[in-house]
Design a protein around this motif. Structure first.
Motif, PDB file in Angstrom:
ATOM      1  N   VAL A   1       1.699 -22.623 -86.694  1.00 26.65           N
ATOM      2  CA  VAL A   1       1.580 -22.018 -88.024  1.00 26.65           C
ATOM      3  C   VAL A   1       2.579 -22.596 -89.032  1.00 26.65           C
ATOM      4  O   VAL A   1       2.606 -22.174 -90.189  1.00 26.65           O
ATOM      5  CB  VAL A   1       1.730 -20.478 -87.975  1.00 26.65           C
ATOM      6  N   LEU A   2       3.431 -23.546 -88.627  1.00 26.89           N
ATOM      7  CA  LEU A   2       4.382 -24.146 -89.563  1.00 26.89           C
ATOM      8  C   LEU A   2       3.643 -25.039 -90.554  1.00 26.89           C
ATOM      9  O   LEU A   2       2.838 -25.880 -90.172  1.00 26.89           O
ATOM     10  CB  LEU A   2       5.429 -24.963 -88.810  1.00 26.89           C
ATOM     11  N   ASP A   3       3.888 -24.842 -91.863  1.00 25.62           N
ATOM     12  CA  ASP A   3       3.313 -25.698 -92.898  1.00 25.62           C
ATOM     13  C   ASP A   3       4.233 -26.898 -93.091  1.00 25.62           C
ATOM     14  O   ASP A   3       5.323 -26.778 -93.650  1.00 25.62           O
ATOM     15  CB  ASP A   3       3.182 -24.911 -94.204  1.00 25.62           C
ATOM     16  N   LYS A   4       3.793 -28.057 -92.624  1.00 29.47           N
ATOM     17  CA  LYS A   4       4.623 -29.254 -92.649  1.00 29.47           C
ATOM     18  C   LYS A   4       4.563 -29.986 -93.985  1.00 29.47           C
ATOM     19  O   LYS A   4       5.235 -31.005 -94.175  1.00 29.47           O
ATOM     20  CB  LYS A   4       4.205 -30.188 -91.514  1.00 29.47           C
ATOM     21  N   GLU A   5       3.759 -29.474 -94.921  1.00 32.34           N
ATOM     22  CA  GLU A   5       3.664 -30.093 -96.239  1.00 32.34           C
ATOM     23  C   GLU A   5       4.785 -29.633 -97.174  1.00 32.34           C
ATOM     24  O   GLU A   5       5.063 -30.271 -98.176  1.00 32.34           O
ATOM     25  CB  GLU A   5       2.306 -29.757 -96.876  1.00 32.34           C
ATOM     26  N   ARG A   6       5.406 -28.468 -96.841  1.00 31.40           N
ATOM     27  CA  ARG A   6       6.440 -27.908 -97.722  1.00 31.40           C
ATOM     28  C   ARG A   6       7.805 -27.935 -97.035  1.00 31.40           C
ATOM     29  O   ARG A   6       7.908 -27.872 -95.812  1.00 31.40           O
ATOM     30  CB  ARG A   6       6.086 -26.468 -98.088  1.00 31.40           C
ATOM     31  N   LYS A   7       8.849 -27.969 -97.845  1.00 38.28           N
ATOM     32  CA  LYS A   7      10.213 -28.014 -97.345  1.00 38.28           C
ATOM     33  C   LYS A   7      10.737 -26.597 -97.084  1.00 38.28           C
ATOM     34  O   LYS A   7      10.347 -25.639 -97.761  1.00 38.28           O
ATOM     35  CB  LYS A   7      11.130 -28.700 -98.357  1.00 38.28           C
ATOM     36  N   ILE A   8      11.642 -26.486 -96.115  1.00 39.25           N
ATOM     37  CA  ILE A   8      12.386 -25.238 -95.916  1.00 39.25           C
ATOM     38  C   ILE A   8      13.372 -25.098 -97.065  1.00 39.25           C
ATOM     39  O   ILE A   8      14.053 -26.064 -97.433  1.00 39.25           O
ATOM     40  CB  ILE A   8      13.117 -25.254 -94.567  1.00 39.25           C
ATOM     41  N   ARG A   9      13.430 -23.903 -97.637  1.00 39.38           N
ATOM     42  CA  ARG A   9      14.273 -23.690 -98.810  1.00 39.38           C
ATOM     43  C   ARG A   9      15.316 -22.605 -98.531  1.00 39.38           C
ATOM     44  O   ARG A   9      14.988 -21.569 -97.951  1.00 39.38           O
ATOM     45  CB  ARG A   9      13.416 -23.300-100.006  1.00 39.38           C
TER      46      ARG A   9
END
Length: 342
Positions: free
Chosen positions: A23-31
């Protein structure tokens, strides 16, 4: 766009868990964000996730997400390696199962398939093998695939906290059914479940891992799929919950014991409705019936088939829900009907 909010100290642990759940969205960065109680991290998750999908975490709608720079496409990777006039038919998509890439390559590009495979491994650095896909065949819907680069075709696909071992040249695995597998994983608490046409455990494994049933009877005819079903029961530590049965659902489906029955095959599933309905205990239970249905008959035909089969057995039907899973072919849908059998 959604994100899981966790204390900064837990980022790596939670990220690993979200990866295992697929379920991790790899298109967005961790903020990292400041809260009155300290620093927290927003870990992006894929769009269909809601709070109930990730037990124990806070899921929020993320404002102003940060995206990674878009990676080069396969077409861009191959520019200069194949003629310019053929770049337009370079595959735009492929499937990744575990550490194996599966791709369909047009006839006009066959002489460049090793170049394509090498670039696919560059794009997917965790993968070690590339298979060319030629479609499916036979009663068991077995894939026709050929190794382009690599040797070992057995892999482990991790999804939603479950592990599925399979040979990618011999076993189908549809990622298009992910939402339905996740839905089944939320059902079955303290129930006896019969999973007809179980395959390698597509529905049995997530239901047993997350749904907490009393017992799951998983029936599979194909000897190879059955052996992987046994392997996946062990791999997910479900020996005391899932009982695998090797045989024809028309002959070995246990009768009158189930609170819930899954009929997750498509094609000839309706021929087994009497056994599926018969598996449900006399006090009543839920049937999840899958079918491939022409657009003009969605959901009329599968509902009528359930009602006709139930009537022949002296049972009543209450239709609870109907779901479209995916487009199966032009003008044909893979659908599921949830029917309570009384």
């Amino acid at each position: 766009m959604k994100a899981v909010v966790v204390p900064v100290r837990d980022v790596e642990k939670v990220k690993a868990e979200l990866i295992s759940m697929d379920v991790l969205d790899k298109e967005r960065k961790i903020r990292i964000v400041e809260h009155p109680d300290g620093k927290f991290a927003e870990i992006p998750v894929i769009s269909y996730v809601d709070g109930s999908d990730i037990d124990g975490f806070d899921v929020v709608e993320q404002e102003g997400p940060d995206f990674y720079r878009h990676a080069m496409s396969l077409k861009e990777h191959l520019s200069g390696l194949i003629p310019e006039e053929l770049l337009g038919i370079v595959p735009s998509g492929w499937q990744v199962l575990g550490d194996i890439v599966i791709v369909s390559i047009p006839e006009e590009l066959q002489s460049y398939r090793e170049d394509i495979a090498r670039k696919l491994l560059d794009i997917n650095p965790r993968c070690r093998c590339v298979l060319q896909d030629f479609g499916i065949k036979g009663t068991f819907r077995e894939p026709e695939r050929e190794i382009i680069i690599g040797e070992e075709t057995e892999t482990i696909q991790k999804e939603h906290g479950c592990s599925f071992k399979l040979d990618a040249t011999k076993i189908m695995y549809s990622k298009g059914n992910l939402a339905e597998r996740k839905r089944m994983s939320k059902l079955g608490k303290d129930e006896v479940v019969v999973d007809m046409f179980a395959g390698i455990g597509y529905f049995s494994i997530p239901l047993a891992v997350h749904g907490k049933p009393k017992k799951v009877y998983s029936i599979e005819l194909n000897p190879l799929s059955y052996n992987y079903l046994l392997e996946n029961i062990r791999l997910n530590h479900l020996e005391g919950i899932v009982q695998a049965i090797n045989g024809d659902c028309g002959k070995v489906t246990p009768q009158g014991i189930a609170d819930r029955v899954i009929m997750g095959y498509v094609g000839t599933t309706h021929h087994y409705l009497d056994k599926g309905i018969g598996a449900i205990r006399k006090e009543g239970g839920m049937l999840h019936y899958h079918e491939t249905t022409p657009e003009v008959l969605v959901f009329e035909r599968p509902i009528q088939r359930i009602k006709d089969a139930a009537s022949a057995l002296g049972r009543d039907v209450e239709i609870r829900a109907c779901h479209r899973i995916k487009k199966y072919s032009p003008g044909v849908w893979h659908v599921v009907v949830d029917a309570f059998i009384k």
